[in-house]
Motif scaffolding. Structure first.
Motif, PDB file in Angstrom:
ATOM      1  N   PHE A 303      12.738  -9.261 -23.166  1.00 47.31           N
ATOM      2  CA  PHE A 303      13.992  -9.089 -22.448  1.00 47.31           C
ATOM      3  C   PHE A 303      14.433 -10.366 -21.785  1.00 47.31           C
ATOM      4  O   PHE A 303      15.578 -10.619 -21.507  1.00 47.31           O
ATOM      5  CB  PHE A 303      13.986  -7.797 -21.827  1.00 47.31           C
ATOM      6  CG  PHE A 303      12.810  -7.409 -21.180  1.00 47.31           C
ATOM      7  CD1 PHE A 303      12.336  -7.842 -19.924  1.00 47.31           C
ATOM      8  CD2 PHE A 303      11.777  -6.545 -21.838  1.00 47.31           C
ATOM      9  CE1 PHE A 303      11.293  -7.579 -19.228  1.00 47.31           C
ATOM     10  CE2 PHE A 303      10.838  -6.252 -21.115  1.00 47.31           C
ATOM     11  CZ  PHE A 303      10.219  -6.447 -19.945  1.00 47.31           C
ATOM     12  N   ASN A 304      13.223 -11.004 -21.268  1.00 49.42           N
ATOM     13  CA  ASN A 304      13.579 -12.230 -20.420  1.00 49.42           C
ATOM     14  C   ASN A 304      12.186 -12.917 -20.125  1.00 49.42           C
ATOM     15  O   ASN A 304      11.288 -12.482 -20.374  1.00 49.42           O
ATOM     16  CB  ASN A 304      14.325 -12.116 -19.060  1.00 49.42           C
ATOM     17  CG  ASN A 304      13.486 -10.835 -18.087  1.00 49.42           C
ATOM     18  OD1 ASN A 304      12.503 -11.235 -17.889  1.00 49.42           O
ATOM     19  ND2 ASN A 304      14.321 -10.138 -17.414  1.00 49.42           N
ATOM     20  N   ILE A 305      12.266 -14.076 -19.416  1.00 54.22           N
ATOM     21  CA  ILE A 305      11.262 -14.653 -18.928  1.00 54.22           C
ATOM     22  C   ILE A 305      11.210 -14.760 -17.742  1.00 54.22           C
ATOM     23  O   ILE A 305      12.117 -15.235 -16.855  1.00 54.22           O
ATOM     24  CB  ILE A 305      11.328 -16.146 -19.445  1.00 54.22           C
ATOM     25  CG1 ILE A 305      11.152 -16.358 -21.109  1.00 54.22           C
ATOM     26  CG2 ILE A 305      10.292 -17.110 -18.763  1.00 54.22           C
ATOM     27  CD1 ILE A 305      11.255 -17.710 -21.659  1.00 54.22           C
ATOM     28  N   LEU A 306      10.191 -14.278 -16.905  1.00 57.24           N
ATOM     29  CA  LEU A 306      10.100 -13.987 -15.569  1.00 57.24           C
ATOM     30  C   LEU A 306       9.001 -15.384 -14.987  1.00 57.24           C
ATOM     31  O   LEU A 306       7.836 -15.784 -15.489  1.00 57.24           O
ATOM     32  CB  LEU A 306       8.924 -12.778 -15.061  1.00 57.24           C
ATOM     33  CG  LEU A 306       8.872 -12.619 -13.575  1.00 57.24           C
ATOM     34  CD1 LEU A 306       9.979 -12.614 -12.827  1.00 57.24           C
ATOM     35  CD2 LEU A 306       7.856 -11.448 -13.471  1.00 57.24           C
ATOM     36  N   ASP A 307       9.479 -16.166 -13.748  1.00 57.97           N
ATOM     37  CA  ASP A 307       8.895 -17.047 -13.338  1.00 57.97           C
ATOM     38  C   ASP A 307       8.845 -16.945 -11.836  1.00 57.97           C
ATOM     39  O   ASP A 307       9.889 -16.864 -10.935  1.00 57.97           O
ATOM     40  CB  ASP A 307       9.322 -18.492 -13.508  1.00 57.97           C
ATOM     41  CG  ASP A 307       8.758 -19.700 -13.169  1.00 57.97           C
ATOM     42  OD1 ASP A 307       7.687 -19.481 -12.658  1.00 57.97           O
ATOM     43  OD2 ASP A 307       9.096 -20.701 -13.017  1.00 57.97           O
ATOM     44  N   GLU A 308       7.582 -16.553 -11.409  1.00 54.03           N
ATOM     45  CA  GLU A 308       7.608 -16.097 -10.014  1.00 54.03           C
ATOM     46  C   GLU A 308       6.368 -16.876  -9.277  1.00 54.03           C
ATOM     47  O   GLU A 308       5.320 -17.273  -9.834  1.00 54.03           O
ATOM     48  CB  GLU A 308       7.266 -14.656  -9.859  1.00 54.03           C
ATOM     49  CG  GLU A 308       6.195 -14.071 -10.501  1.00 54.03           C
ATOM     50  CD  GLU A 308       6.119 -12.471 -10.440  1.00 54.03           C
ATOM     51  OE1 GLU A 308       6.861 -11.893  -9.779  1.00 54.03           O
ATOM     52  OE2 GLU A 308       5.209 -12.042 -11.113  1.00 54.03           O
ATOM     53  N   ASN A 309       6.654 -16.947  -7.982  1.00 55.36           N
ATOM     54  CA  ASN A 309       5.346 -17.441  -7.187  1.00 55.36           C
ATOM     55  C   ASN A 309       5.327 -16.498  -5.687  1.00 55.36           C
ATOM     56  O   ASN A 309       6.601 -16.252  -5.195  1.00 55.36           O
ATOM     57  CB  ASN A 309       5.308 -18.717  -6.850  1.00 55.36           C
ATOM     58  CG  ASN A 309       6.601 -19.508  -6.178  1.00 55.36           C
ATOM     59  OD1 ASN A 309       6.694 -19.415  -4.895  1.00 55.36           O
ATOM     60  ND2 ASN A 309       7.432 -19.925  -7.044  1.00 55.36           N
ATOM     61  N   THR A 310       4.378 -16.441  -5.217  1.00 57.20           N
ATOM     62  CA  THR A 310       3.965 -15.781  -4.016  1.00 57.20           C
ATOM     63  C   THR A 310       3.107 -16.773  -2.805  1.00 57.20           C
ATOM     64  O   THR A 310       2.094 -17.044  -3.369  1.00 57.20           O
ATOM     65  CB  THR A 310       3.513 -14.411  -4.198  1.00 57.20           C
ATOM     66  OG1 THR A 310       4.348 -13.734  -5.076  1.00 57.20           O
ATOM     67  CG2 THR A 310       3.471 -13.382  -2.810  1.00 57.20           C
ATOM     68  N   PHE A 311       3.543 -16.721  -1.787  1.00 52.51           N
ATOM     69  CA  PHE A 311       2.914 -17.477  -0.689  1.00 52.51           C
ATOM     70  C   PHE A 311       2.806 -16.437   0.665  1.00 52.51           C
ATOM     71  O   PHE A 311       3.867 -16.184   1.028  1.00 52.51           O
ATOM     72  CB  PHE A 311       3.380 -18.914  -0.259  1.00 52.51           C
ATOM     73  CG  PHE A 311       2.740 -19.447   0.917  1.00 52.51           C
ATOM     74  CD1 PHE A 311       1.484 -20.085   0.461  1.00 52.51           C
ATOM     75  CD2 PHE A 311       3.222 -19.395   1.908  1.00 52.51           C
ATOM     76  CE1 PHE A 311       0.673 -20.773   1.519  1.00 52.51           C
ATOM     77  CE2 PHE A 311       2.519 -19.997   3.329  1.00 52.51           C
ATOM     78  CZ  PHE A 311       1.216 -20.584   3.027  1.00 52.51           C
ATOM     79  N   GLY A 312       1.543 -16.256   0.807  1.00 52.53           N
ATOM     80  CA  GLY A 312       1.232 -15.665   2.119  1.00 52.53           C
ATOM     81  C   GLY A 312       0.494 -16.010   3.049  1.00 52.53           C
ATOM     82  O   GLY A 312      -0.514 -16.737   2.645  1.00 52.53           O
ATOM     83  N   TRP A 342      11.456 -15.499  -7.175  1.00 53.30           N
ATOM     84  CA  TRP A 342      11.444 -15.032  -8.702  1.00 53.30           C
ATOM     85  C   TRP A 342      12.656 -15.337  -9.333  1.00 53.30           C
ATOM     86  O   TRP A 342      13.693 -15.253  -8.628  1.00 53.30           O
ATOM     87  CB  TRP A 342      11.159 -13.619  -8.946  1.00 53.30           C
ATOM     88  CG  TRP A 342      12.129 -12.597  -8.801  1.00 53.30           C
ATOM     89  CD1 TRP A 342      12.580 -11.930  -9.786  1.00 53.30           C
ATOM     90  CD2 TRP A 342      12.417 -11.971  -7.409  1.00 53.30           C
ATOM     91  NE1 TRP A 342      13.444 -11.021  -9.058  1.00 53.30           N
ATOM     92  CE2 TRP A 342      13.381 -11.161  -7.707  1.00 53.30           C
ATOM     93  CE3 TRP A 342      12.056 -12.188  -6.143  1.00 53.30           C
ATOM     94  CZ2 TRP A 342      13.933 -10.127  -6.769  1.00 53.30           C
ATOM     95  CZ3 TRP A 342      12.631 -11.365  -5.289  1.00 53.30           C
ATOM     96  CH2 TRP A 342      13.562 -10.540  -5.245  1.00 53.30           C
ATOM     97  N   ARG A 343      12.437 -15.969 -10.585  1.00 54.66           N
ATOM     98  CA  ARG A 343      13.701 -16.125 -11.495  1.00 54.66           C
ATOM     99  C   ARG A 343      13.337 -15.814 -12.804  1.00 54.66           C
ATOM    100  O   ARG A 343      12.130 -15.335 -13.105  1.00 54.66           O
ATOM    101  CB  ARG A 343      13.833 -17.882 -11.808  1.00 54.66           C
ATOM    102  CG  ARG A 343      13.871 -18.676 -10.209  1.00 54.66           C
ATOM    103  CD  ARG A 343      14.255 -20.018 -10.638  1.00 54.66           C
ATOM    104  NE  ARG A 343      14.459 -20.958  -9.392  1.00 54.66           N
ATOM    105  CZ  ARG A 343      13.234 -21.559  -8.730  1.00 54.66           C
ATOM    106  NH1 ARG A 343      12.058 -21.273  -8.959  1.00 54.66           N
ATOM    107  NH2 ARG A 343      13.886 -22.244  -7.765  1.00 54.66           N
ATOM    108  N   THR A 344      14.606 -15.338 -13.220  1.00 55.52           N
ATOM    109  CA  THR A 344      14.551 -15.030 -14.876  1.00 55.52           C
ATOM    110  C   THR A 344      15.503 -15.807 -15.723  1.00 55.52           C
ATOM    111  O   THR A 344      16.507 -16.147 -15.228  1.00 55.52           O
ATOM    112  CB  THR A 344      14.879 -13.465 -14.931  1.00 55.52           C
ATOM    113  OG1 THR A 344      16.453 -13.250 -14.350  1.00 55.52           O
ATOM    114  CG2 THR A 344      13.995 -12.531 -14.094  1.00 55.52           C
TER     115      THR A 344
END
Length: 680
Positions: A303-312, A342-344
């Protein structure tokens, strides 16, 4: 002259340690200052021991954890797991939340409440403690509970190099190399593991590399410095769930849309932290950690492409003060800041000539910053045969959501959840040298996951509130002459139930609805039989019986009050027999029997109950001085039973397709392991 440690009850009543203690050592103990250890519960924790880990494929962390009463992991594949404890987390569609995990006092759980425990190599872990329910005040009053992962670290005078090679069904190959050194005041563990396999199903290949460095440096008796670094990168194809017809007749296939898109996830995750353990005085000990985490995730879906990153990044500090030999106070603070982006994008796989996913235009671009603060204090008191542990945890969670220009109209929402105060009290009474009785009352909470905070427009729903509940528990721990029984009966009432509703194939929204009752019985029984013809036999039985129901719950005009809680097995039984003769041969047979699971809130569909057996045998032989060879192997699902290893509750069918509820479990499969260890 040896100095003495500050805390008194750290090794009392542990599931593993209790069975090896005499009645005298069940009294308050004072540990030497060299042994700076974490706070522990008076109520026995369940522990995944090295012996438990050794009963399974070296690539398998799910099966050892599933031996723990009250815990169950739904496993769709190596990268698709959902851990539940006492029914908490059963309604989470994908992944694990409402349960927090730590490794060496460093949080593994990220700022959006997700815990990826599968990023650690089972061969690099010494043990895993499981605290069920919101009893672990000093780790946050998490409704589901807490996992405490303990990585390997060589003991005094120990040094080794080891290599482990595993071959298995579906072209599985795992390689693990470890180096452990303990010289003078420095202890170092360095591990590398590689795992790859084609998988049982279509579009199911997996490839992972992991690196773990665990170090400890002692500066005299009053100061220790620890360093932990863990990095994993993996690529995993996603076959997704199946409808009932495909599950029964063609379980090897992937879901049609995921197969066409050749869906997968590519993940890079890093965790690093430094911990200082300082004896400030003869009665005061401080343990402080600073840590950082980073995750980069790319996932093409149909249904889409998810591009995400998390910094903690964050810190944790714990003060332990011994007022006298009968009273110990623990108090501290944990703070974490997390930035999630996050981007889709469009997925143009249907226009890509059968080549799979193709990234198109940007659809959404979002940012979220979350801040978590836990402040906690507890006191442990011993009075004769009675011990009391009382504490309180304060949590404040805030986040800011930003929808950036170029996706929709710019929106920014800030949310500061009302603080949650969670008290906890435990009483244990040593009724006899071999018998302990315990009582516990504890309050806990669980914040919504990211998906559960969104409304139908894909924006943040400011009305979402955390789940809250009280846990009431009683039980016994009996241990005498090789016979050990631990039982617990609990009741937990949770309000503000978070319900994830699928509004489209690519969208889940959350809302607070209803109250649930969690009533259950758990037990762990172990009996060591007298040696027979040189063979040592050990029998085990771990059991869970769940009576979890909706107290109030209405959805879309339907009243589900009184129905069984969706996604919770009726029972879980794990019997086992372990045999060892001489010092060279061992074998074990372990079963897993899972009761039916309500698949829909209306209770109109249940999964089928099933039972499987796993067999493992091994042989250990010294080759030359300081070099030991171990050969072992196993057969999983010996009787080749068909079963669903994971269930997607309340699944919906779209565009006329049947709902996809099922992840098929593996049929009979094999593995062979060769392990070489050289002592330095």
């Amino acid at each position: 002259m040896k100095k003495y440690a500050l805390f008194l009850f750290l090794n009392l009543f542990l599931t593993h340690g209790y069975s090896q203690q005499t009645a005298d050592t069940l009294k308050a103990v004072i540990l030497e200052s060299e042994r700076l250890e974490r706070p522990r519960q008076l109520i026995p924790e369940s522990e995944v021991t090295p012996a438990t880990l050794k009963r399974y494929n070296p690539a398998d962390l799910i099966s050892p954890l599933n031996e723990t009463p009250g815990l169950y992991i739904f496993s769709g594949s190596l990268n698709t797991n959902r851990l539940t404890i006492r029914g908490v987390g059963s309604r989470t569609p994908f992944g694990t939340n409402k349960v927090k995990a730590y490794i060496n006092q460093i949080p593994v759980t990220n700022g959006v409440g997700e815990t990826s425990f599968g990023i650690f190599d089972p061969e690099a872990l010494g043990s895993i403690q499981v605290v069920k329910g919101p009893k672990a005040t000093v780790y946050g009053a998490n409704l589901g509970g807490t996992l405490l992962l303990n990585p390997l670290l060589p003991s005094q005078g120990q040094g080794y190099i080891s290599t482990s090679q595993t071959l298995g069904s579906y072209n599985q190959y795992k390689q693990s190399t470890q180096v452990g050194i303990h010289e003078n005041d420095l202890s170092v563990f360095l591990g590398y593991d590689h795992l790859q396999q084609d998988g049982y199903r279509e579009n199911n290949a997996y490839n992972r590399n992991g690196y773990l460095l665990n170090m400890k440096k002692s500066f005299g008796n009053d100061f220790n410095l620890k360093f932990l670094f863990n990095h994993i990168n993996y690529s995993a194809q996603i076959p997704s769930s199946l409808n009932r017809s495909d599950y029964l007749n063609n379980p090897e296939k992937a879901a049609d849309n995921w197969a066409a898109a050749q869906g997968y996830e590519d993940d890079n995750a890093t965790l690093a932290g430094i911990t200082a353990e300082t004896r400030i005085s003869g009665k005061l000990l401080n343990t402080t950690s600073i840590f950082t985490t980073y995750n980069d995730h790319y996932e093409p879906r149909p249904f889409n492409i998810l591009d995400e990153n998390t910094f903690g990044a964050g810190f944790r500090s714990l003060l332990q003060y011994a007022i006298n030999e009968h009273i110990l106070v623990n108090s501290g603070l944990e703070h974490l800041r997390d930035r999630y982006s996050w981007r889709t994008y469009e997925n143009l796989y249907e226009e890509n000539n059968g080549m799979g996913s193709l990234q198109g235009i940007l659809l959404t671009d979002n940012r979220e910053k979350r801040s978590f603060t836990n402040v906690f204090t507890e006191i442990k008191v011993e009075y004769g045969d009675l011990r009391v542990q009382a504490g309180i945890n304060y949590n404040n969670t805030r986040f800011r959501f930003t929808n950036l220009p170029g996706s929709m109209e710019e929106i920014e929402i800030e949310r500061d959840f009302n603080p949650v105060w969670s008290p906890n009290i435990t009483l244990t009474y040593q009724a006899a040298p071999q018998l302990n009785i315990f009582l516990n009352t504890a309050h806990g909470y669980a914040y919504p996951s990211l998906e559960e905070t969104l409304n139908p427009e894909g924006l943040l729903n400011p009305e979402i509130a955390p789940e809250k509940g009280w846990n009431y528990e009683t039980g016994i721990l009996y241990d005498k002459s090789g016979f050990r029984v631990q039982t617990s009966v609990y009741f937990m009432r949770i309000r503000n139930l978070l319900v994830a509703e699928r509004t489209a194939e690519d969208q889940l929204i959350g809302r607070n609805a209803g109250v649930t009752h969690h009533f259950g019985l758990e037990y762990s029984i172990e009996k060591q039989l007298p040696d027979l013809a040189g063979i040592r036999l050990n029998l085990t039985l771990n059991g869970t019986h769940n009576w979890h129901r909706f107290e109030t719950f209405a959805d879309d005009g339907n009243d589900f009050a009184g129905n069984k809680l969706t996604g919770v097995p009726e029972y879980i039984l794990v019997p086992g027999i372990q045999a060892q003769w001489s010092s060279k041969f061992y074998t074990n047979l372990t079963g897993q029997f899972i009761g039916s699971i309500p698949v829909t809130d209306a209770n109109t569909l249940y999964s089928d109950p099933y039972g499987i057996f796993n067999l493992r045998a091994g042989y250990t032989q010294p080759l030359i001085e300081d070099l030991v060879l171990e050969l072992n192997g196993g057969i999983n699902n010996v009787l080749n039973k068909k079963y669903a290893s994971s269930i997607l509750i309340n699944a919906s069918g779209f565009s006329g397709a049947a709902p996809r509820y099922y992840y098929p479990g593996l049929p009979v499969n094999f593995y062979l392991n060769v392990h070489l260890r050289m002592t330095l």
